[in-house]
Design a protein around this motif. Structure first.
Motif, PDB file in Angstrom:
ATOM      1  N   ASN A 124      -4.985  -8.749  -1.521  1.00  0.00           N
ATOM      2  CA  ASN A 124      -4.558  -7.625  -0.693  1.00  0.00           C
ATOM      3  C   ASN A 124      -5.523  -7.384   0.449  1.00  0.00           C
ATOM      4  O   ASN A 124      -5.133  -7.193   1.610  1.00  0.00           O
ATOM      5  N   LYS A 125      -6.816  -7.386   0.120  1.00  0.00           N
ATOM      6  CA  LYS A 125      -7.831  -7.152   1.153  1.00  0.00           C
ATOM      7  C   LYS A 125      -7.831  -8.276   2.178  1.00  0.00           C
ATOM      8  O   LYS A 125      -7.980  -8.039   3.386  1.00  0.00           O
TER       9      LYS A 125
ATOM     10  N   ASN B  18       0.865  -1.176   0.000  1.00  0.00           N
ATOM     11  CA  ASN B  18       0.000   0.000   0.000  1.00  0.00           C
ATOM     12  C   ASN B  18       0.903   1.228   0.000  1.00  0.00           C
ATOM     13  O   ASN B  18       1.494   1.586   1.021  1.00  0.00           O
TER      14      ASN B  18
ATOM     15  N   GLU C 274      -4.930  -7.776   4.478  1.00  0.00           N
ATOM     16  CA  GLU C 274      -5.205  -6.696   5.427  1.00  0.00           C
ATOM     17  C   GLU C 274      -6.204  -7.133   6.491  1.00  0.00           C
ATOM     18  O   GLU C 274      -6.049  -6.816   7.680  1.00  0.00           O
TER      19      GLU C 274
ATOM     20  N   SER D  11       0.523   3.902   2.727  1.00  0.00           N
ATOM     21  CA  SER D  11       0.626   3.560   4.151  1.00  0.00           C
ATOM     22  C   SER D  11       1.825   4.250   4.786  1.00  0.00           C
ATOM     23  O   SER D  11       2.817   4.581   4.121  1.00  0.00           O
TER      24      SER D  11
END
Length: 454
Positions: A281-282, A61, A285, A64
């Motif tokens: 990715n989600k 990200n 996370e 971030s």
């Protein structure tokens, strides 16, 4: 007859087209499913190898705060990739150390290499064995372990490798370049002591990292347990970027069914790849957030248990202190009562002793006066005339008057103590005896007193 053949031909062509469309749709669905399985399997395999929560195959990200801590620039060795580094100072119970982090990612943020190096590191053969076992359980594989040849004056070291990584010994020409303090640009390298120049000069092995995805753990330690540590997760097979295809000039023509199907399949696969990357990715996370939440819940539960234990300890301490204070108060009361009883007995004994002493003094005083009176009477001459009877009587009366107040005052003093009644009876008896003695003395003839001489 002439019209049947064209009609039959058109009918067969229509069936063939429908059959081709069905086969194309079936094949397209199969390719999509296969691509999804392959991509998802590769993503899961890549997440097995991670350093400090960052796994190869996941996407960064760029917005971030953790990524902004890195200093990034285009890689000098790997075209199209970005090289990032950061350094921080930290400490544990055994001392301070410097930790260096580096990573390599593609333009879209896909992580291909994560590295963490620490110096000094604090370890020994037993701790190294425990750490290797822990990483083996985490990765789910058995490692391949290589130990550094022992050299006098140098620390000992070992390298453990998981996954499809291969370590190829570096060529001598590159080792000479490293000994001179330069970079031979042979890709990612690793040694035992995390000092390429010293390893090259001392003749220690230096390896080039190659192969597929995997994890590397390397450490060194001297006799005092100080050395260096390096952890790396890498996917070397994706470092080389394929060249851009040359443009191809094609004739403008109507696309066939196969070309149209292939184009649609490629578009679908690309879309699925993009969606899958976003989903991975989600998921990463969410898993990280879940682990953080579970860790926070565990910490809160532990804090609650600690608070309850502390409360119970305080309550037990308060109860124990109350019991101790109650026992102390009871003991003080018992001691006070015992002391009061002993004091009363001592007072009675003291009063009795004083009374007995006064009684003895009284008796001795009376006996002394009687004896003295008898002696004075016996010393007077018998033949002398009684010239002063009145004076003698006065003297005797005076003596008696002196004795009576003394006895009376002593009786009054004795009456102040506990034995007043008994002492009064004794005094009365003594007074009666004294009166008898005085009357006996007076009744005797007394010689006249000698005249006083000047």
């Amino acid at each position: 007859m002439s019209d049947q053949s064209p009609t039959t031909h058109r009918f067969n062509v229509g069936n063939d087209r429908r059959r081709l469309r069905i086969e194309a749709a079936t094949m397209k669905a199969g390719i999509v499913v296969l691509a999804y399985i392959v991509l998802y399997g590769n993503a899961i395999a890549a997440t097995e190898y991670a350093v400090d929560g960052l796994a190869v195959g996941t996407r960064l990200n760029f917005a971030s705060a953790s990524y902004r801590e890195y200093k990034c620039s285009p890689s000098e060795q790997f075209g199209g990739l970005t090289w990032c580094q950061k350094t921080r100072t930290d400490k544990d119970r055994r001392g301070s150390y410097i930790a260096a982090y580096s990573l390599l990612h593609s333009r879209d943020g896909n992580i291909l290499y994560i590295n963490r190096s620490q110096e000094p590191a604090f370890s020994n053969p037993k701790e190294a064995e425990v750490n290797i076992e822990r990483y083996s359980r985490k990765v789910g594989e058995s490692p391949r372990i290589m130990k550094m040849p022992h050299r006098s004056g140098l620390p000992d070291g070992l390298i453990a490798v998981w996954g499809k990584i291969t370590l190829e010994p570096l060529d001598q020409e590159s080792i000479k370049i490293l000994a001179g303090g330069k970079n031979p640009k042979k890709g990612l390298l690793i040694d035992y002591i995390r000092n390429f120049a010293r390893s090259a000069k001392e003749g220690l092995p230096i390896y080039r990292i190659d192969g597929g995805p995997g994890f590397i753990w390397a450490t060194s330690f001297d006799q005092k347990g100080r050395g260096a540590l390096r952890l790396a997760a890498v996917e070397v097979s994706r470092f080389s970027q394929p060249p851009d295809p040359a443009p191809v000039v094609v004739q403008t023509a109507a696309p066939t069914h196969e070309e149209q199907w292939q184009s649609e399949s490629n578009q679908t696969i690309e879309k699925l790849q993009a969606d899958l990357a976003i989903s991975i990715n989600k998921i990463a996370e969410l898993e990280k957030a879940k682990s953080d939440a579970e860790r926070a819940v565990e910490e809160a539960e532990q804090a609650r248990l600690n608070a309850e234990n502390a409360k119970q300890e305080v309550e037990q301490t308060r109860i124990a202190e109350k019991m101790t204070s109650d026992a102390l108060v009871a003991q003080l009361r018992a001691d006070k009562a015992a002391a009061g009883a002993r004091t009363s007995r001592w007072e009675i004994a003291l009063y009795g002793s004083v009374g007995g002493l006064l009684f003895m003094l009284t008796t001795s005083t009376i006996g002394f006066f009687i004896k003295r009176r008898k002696e004075s009477v016996s010393k007077q001459p018998v033949g002398e005339p009684r010239t002063k009877p009145i004076e003698v009587s006065a003297q005797c009366q005076n003596s008696r008057a002196e004795l009576e107040p003394s006895a009376l005052s002593l009786g009054i003093a004795i009456s102040e103590v506990a034995f007043e009644h008994e002492l009064e009876e004794e005094v009365a008896t003594i007074n009666a005896a004294q009166d008898e003695a005085v009357r006996a003395v007076i009744s005797r003839p007394v010689a006249p007193c000698a005249p006083a001489t000047s």
